[in-house]
Design an enzyme around this catalytic site. Sequence first.
Site, mmCIF file in Angstrom:
data_model
loop_
_atom_site.group_PDB
_atom_site.id
_atom_site.type_symbol
_atom_site.label_atom_id
_atom_site.label_comp_id
_atom_site.label_asym_id
_atom_site.label_seq_id
_atom_site.Cartn_x
_atom_site.Cartn_y
_atom_site.Cartn_z
ATOM 1 C CG ASP A 1 38.683 43.859 32.048
ATOM 2 O OD1 ASP A 1 37.878 42.698 31.664
ATOM 3 O OD2 ASP A 1 39.463 44.399 33.590
ATOM 4 C CB VAL A 2 35.794 42.283 37.592
ATOM 5 C CG1 VAL A 2 36.204 42.341 38.552
ATOM 6 C CG2 VAL A 2 34.296 43.085 37.374
#
Lengths: 227, 442
Positions: A7-8
């Site tokens: 994820d980011v």
Amino acid sequence: GAGPRLDVKASGVFVLGIGHGNKLLTDLYDCHLTKVYTVGGLFGKATDDFSDTGKLVEKTTFDHITREKLERILAVIQGTNHKALLMHSNIDMKTQEAYELAVKGLIRPMGKSPPIITAIRCLQFALPEFQLEIHCLHETQQYLRKIVHEIGLELKSSAVCTQVRRIRDGVFTLDDALLRTQWNLQSIQNAIRDCQLKVKTEIEKTLGHQERSCLPKMDAEMAHAAE
Amino acid sequence: AGRPPPALRRGLAKAAGPRSVRQLREAEEAAPVFQYAGKAAKRKDRVFVWGFCYSGALGVPSFVKPDVGWKKPRRIQPTPYRLETEEKISSAACGYGFTLLSSNTTDITKVWGMGLNKDSQLGFQRSIRDRTKGYEYVLEPSPIPLPLEKPQQTRVLQVSCGRAHSLILTDNEGVFTMGNNSYGQCGRTVVEDETYSESHLIHQLKEFDSRVVQVVCGQDHSLFRTKKGAVYACGWGADGQTGLGHYNITSVPTKLHGDIAGVNIIQVSSYGDCCLAVSDEGDVFGWGNSEYLQLASVTETTQVNVPRHLPFKIGKIKEAACGGTGNIVLTEEGNVFVWGYGILGKGPNLIETAMPEMIPPSLFGWSDFNPDIRVAHIRCGLSQFAALTNRGELFVWGKNLRGCLGTGRMEDQYFPWRVTVPGEVVDVACGVDHMVSMVKSF
């Protein structure tokens, strides 16, 4: 195509496939191999999204926490996850086969299962910071952040996750990963070639001999790409 | 006349929009800090029980007689359940349907008992409704009054329970015995037609070559280990479990000889009709029942009435435990070996063996990632085994009689399996169909 998500807010090894590599990615997914992360944590506060950039929920003291206490909690996490590992693997526990696999440590879920931590240990401990190495299956990075939060609660304090970095995804380690500066055709070709054997061996070991017929095609793709 | 409304002020209103990093940091610094545990926070001692409930052996009355109308009685407690105790429990023992808990306190009450009391194995438990009668079943931990000379000085070191009798070891007033004495297992003369239920009789044993440091109950016999390294026995001897060279009953604790004569024995174990002893040099000796190959390594006879040295080549032995049909030993290196008959822990294929077989350490959590894990103690119930690691984890395997394994499942377990206990397991006592563990909270 791409391998398991990152994820980011996380960083680390991220596997990509081109052309025929996509089929290999699917096969690797079916092998259900473990991924390894280094997770950084900070004692003293709890936030709503378990990371250090989230909204503050509570601050707590942490001077009573020692490395020994942390390692005790980690031992428990490992124990309960080990049980989950054996239970989700869908093997009949009353068979001799189950015993043999349990001895070798080869029992793992070969289908869908909730996130399972196969190994966890403390790499660094310097209050209020600490760093863990986590080996897991079927995880999300947010799940790992939640683990940090729960460790904080178990130690009668609170903790947030400061860093999630994937250092290994199945057979791919940090050493195999290409840096930003290496994102060019030659490096990519070399990387594909270097990993070929590892990938082939792992798929064969876990899934059997189904993939042999497909690999020559991959060589053709590479030859194409070289041109 | 109405007052004009106060001028709308913007002074205290904050601008909308996401807070800046500085605002967040300031808010964070201003937030109060909560303390849930101080530096001196101590770990608490807890007792957990599981297994068959109806005998009362778990000590939770609501399992047998629910305190609220809609609750149903619980026949089996399949996972560890916390038992509230007044004192710190230092020793626990599970008998056949009853339990003893003891504390090494100098307070007057040092031992509590619960479960079956038809032979007064828990002493006389006066009934509240009729003060001339005693309870046949005790549903919660109840004090057992001991006839001590110095009740505020003497400490209870250890307790042990057999089929229908109990032994209580003190530091300087010898051993107290209670319960059934039909075979002399309480170390006193057998009285014909004696009624054991509702009995007030607690016998005291003091005549040994030196101070008794360990007491062990077999099914219907008793073993005593002294400081000088000798072993005494009394009780039922038909399988040779008293090790005294005959198959009769013995009602006075008598010293054993055979292969342990002159040997410094540091640990003794029994629960069924077989017995094992470990010497200070790491040798193991056995006597008693051998119908299940327990002693087949030295003899073909099914009963051995004199201690025999078991010449196993598995390393120095640190601890041994005996069950009904299976035996287990722990070596100095931390390896666990099993032999005998039944579910031994190496999968369903290993049902019987006369020679010890090692249980792979990986089953106890050992791996390249965790190379320091070792088994620290081993225990045996009638048909199940338990192992405690140096990390405080409890592993069990064997027959899951009435949920006694505590795994949460009702199936038998063919190889070591973790029992989830909220804390570090310090010790565990195994019975026939229940178990009790002493745990330190995290």
